[in-house]
Design a protein around this motif. Structure first.
Motif, PDB file in Angstrom:
ATOM      1  N   SER A   1      -2.409 -12.372   2.306  1.00 21.50           N
ATOM      2  CA  SER A   1      -1.098 -12.122   2.899  1.00 21.50           C
ATOM      3  C   SER A   1      -1.264 -11.404   4.230  1.00 21.50           C
TER       4      SER A   1
ATOM      5  N   VAL B   1       7.614  -0.395   5.695  1.00 22.07           N
ATOM      6  CA  VAL B   1       8.356  -0.954   4.565  1.00 22.07           C
ATOM      7  C   VAL B   1       7.981  -2.413   4.365  1.00 22.07           C
ATOM      8  N   TYR B   2       7.932  -3.184   5.462  1.00 21.17           N
ATOM      9  CA  TYR B   2       7.559  -4.594   5.375  1.00 21.17           C
ATOM     10  C   TYR B   2       6.137  -4.753   4.850  1.00 21.17           C
ATOM     11  N   LYS B   3       5.240  -3.892   5.308  1.00 25.40           N
ATOM     12  CA  LYS B   3       3.846  -3.970   4.870  1.00 25.40           C
ATOM     13  C   LYS B   3       3.742  -3.795   3.356  1.00 25.40           C
ATOM     14  N   GLU B   4       4.515  -2.863   2.813  1.00 21.74           N
ATOM     15  CA  GLU B   4       4.514  -2.630   1.375  1.00 21.74           C
ATOM     16  C   GLU B   4       5.122  -3.816   0.635  1.00 21.74           C
ATOM     17  N   LYS B   5       6.203  -4.382   1.190  1.00 23.25           N
ATOM     18  CA  LYS B   5       6.833  -5.547   0.565  1.00 23.25           C
ATOM     19  C   LYS B   5       5.858  -6.728   0.496  1.00 23.25           C
ATOM     20  N   VAL B   6       5.154  -6.964   1.598  1.00 26.38           N
ATOM     21  CA  VAL B   6       4.207  -8.080   1.638  1.00 26.38           C
ATOM     22  C   VAL B   6       3.065  -7.856   0.645  1.00 26.38           C
TER      23      VAL B   6
ATOM     24  N   LEU C   1       8.599 -13.905   4.537  1.00 23.84           N
ATOM     25  CA  LEU C   1       9.572 -12.832   4.732  1.00 23.84           C
ATOM     26  C   LEU C   1       9.914 -12.776   6.208  1.00 23.84           C
TER      27      LEU C   1
ATOM     28  N   GLN D   1       3.232  -6.251  -2.164  1.00 21.29           N
ATOM     29  CA  GLN D   1       3.771  -6.520  -3.501  1.00 21.29           C
ATOM     30  C   GLN D   1       3.925  -8.021  -3.737  1.00 21.29           C
ATOM     31  N   MET D   2       4.317  -8.745  -2.700  1.00 18.94           N
ATOM     32  CA  MET D   2       4.422 -10.200  -2.808  1.00 18.94           C
ATOM     33  C   MET D   2       3.056 -10.815  -3.110  1.00 18.94           C
TER      34      MET D   2
ATOM     35  N   THR E   1       1.349  -9.321   7.564  1.00 14.28           N
ATOM     36  CA  THR E   1       2.618  -9.080   8.250  1.00 14.28           C
ATOM     37  C   THR E   1       2.667  -9.865   9.560  1.00 14.28           C
TER      38      THR E   1
ATOM     39  N   GLN F   1      10.151   0.816   9.634  1.00 10.87           N
ATOM     40  CA  GLN F   1      10.489  -0.489   9.085  1.00 10.87           C
ATOM     41  C   GLN F   1       9.234  -1.330   8.896  1.00 10.87           C
TER      42      GLN F   1
END
Length: 396
Positions: free
Chosen positions: A305, A365-370, A350, A372-373, A307, A362
């Motif tokens: 993955s 936050v995106y880095k953590e979301k990715v 995303l 988890q994905m 960002t 922000q």
């Protein structure tokens, strides 16, 4: 551990040592430096129903019988290479592209600072070896010329330094126009596989850095990302080929510019245009998410993955093309089957907020979301062992 080697290997030049065989233009043969196996030009060699010309057959012999020249050279006795057991292991891990944390796990101990220090010391050893080789060659040349009463004019040899890869100005311009289709100050469309082209491209990009100026890693990344989405690969190659240097802790970077760079009004305009490109690129959000590299023949996959997915995909291709990938099995299949045998497929995307490039919170936050994905997709697809190329997570 191998304690003796052939005379052919001991007397081979660096180019032949790296590829593992030498070419005899008089006999029209290729000879393996490890075992002496030969192929002859003009003869086609058949393997498992497939026909290969002489040099291709020799390369396959090296890969099948000796795995790689790096593995063979690392297996030599310490008195021949001067490398300790730990240094041999680390070189193997660095070649695989393992992160510092992965290396610590493989060694069952240590710290990231220790790994960085070992990497720095190996690079220092490489610089010393180059200088020593140059000194010895000059000594030998002096011995051969001793006693001559008159010098004989010789044709100047092409420089082997990264900044002067032995290509004409016309060749350089053609390479730049091929890989910078929007113009010399525009973005790099793809990273060259051929070393001569790669050197020309790296030399051109090195001109983006001002001689005598020090940069932070963030500033270096911004400059390079405006040129190519996979700025990490660019940065690594600029350092490895000697265009950029840095402190061991990565706090400062600096450049030694090629000749005719950094002077005059034209360069001032170029620098301003490059700054504009940096700002424009850094203010444009990139798609984030999870993607896979799928072997079309076996169905095996590698999941990862980023960002910055376009940059990460380019980075994966560059690592595979340069034998730097973290997965040895994926690297092996890529070398055997070629790029066309693999598909790069987006699993989940995303779309970031347009203002996110300027919002550090922000971005975190995106880095953590990715992350988890990616974790969810790894659990779903289980791309390990016979199903994939990912390294199975260590049990906690």
């Amino acid at each position: 551990m191998v304690e003796s080697v052939s005379d052919e290997l001991l007397n081979a030049d660096i180019h032949d040592l790296k590829r593992g065989y030498k070419e005899d233009s008089l006999l029209d043969t290729y000879t393996c430096l490890v075992c002496g196996y030969q192929t002859e030009k003009g003869i086609v060699y058949q393997e498992a129903g497939v026909f290969y010309e002489a040099e291709k057959s020799m390369r396959r012999h090296i890969q099948q019988q000796h795995h790689s020249m790096l593995d063979y050279l690392l297996s030599l006795d310490k008195k021949m290479t001067g490398l300790t057991d730990l240094q041999r292991k680390l070189i193997g891990y660095f070649h695989q592209g393992l992160t510092d944390h992965d290396i610590i796990a493989e060694l069952d101990g240590g710290s990231t600072s220790t790994i960085r220090n070992h990497r720095f010391m190996l690079r220092e050893k490489m610089k010393q070896a180059k200088l020593f080789l140059a000194v010895m060659e000059l000594m030998e040349e002096g011995g051969k010329n001793a006693g001559r009463t008159a010098s004989v004019p010789t044709k100047p040899s092409q420089s082997k330094l990264p900044g002067a890869p032995g290509i004409s100005e016309d060749e350089r311009e053609k390479i730049i126009s091929k890989y910078f289709t929007a113009g010399p100050e525009g973005p790099l469309t793809s990273f060259p596989k051929q070393e001569k082209r790669r050197l020309a491209v790296l030399r051109h990009i090195a001109g983006d850095f001002e001689a005598g100026h020090t940069y932070t890693e963030h500033e270096v990344n911004q400059i390079l990302e405006a040129r190519f989405e996979d700025y990490v690969t660019l940065r690594r190659f600029l350092i490895e080929y000697g265009f950029l240097d840095r402190k061991p802790d990565g706090s400062q970077y600096w450049a030694k510019q090629p000749e005719n760079q950094g002077k005059g009004k034209k360069n001032m305009k170029d620098q301003q245009r490059r700054k504009e490109l940096v700002n424009e690129y850094m203010n444009t959000p990139r798609p984030m998410g999870v993607f896979q590299i799928r072997n079309k023949q076996s169905g095996k996959i590698y999941v990862t993955s980023s960002t910055n997915m376009p940059g990460a995909i380019n980075g994966q291709k560059a690592k595979l093309a340069s034998n730097y990938h973290v997965s040895p099995e994926l690297q092996k299949d890529w070398k055997e089957l070629g790029e066309d045998a693999f598909a790069f497929e987006i699993l989940e995307e995303l779309r970031p907020d347009p203002q996110s490039p300027n919002d550090l919170e922000q971005q975190r936050v995106y880095k953590e979301k990715v992350a988890q994905m990616e974790k969810a997709w790894l659990e779903k697809l289980q791309p390990y062992d016979e199903k994939g190329y990912n390294r199975r997570p260590r049990a906690k």
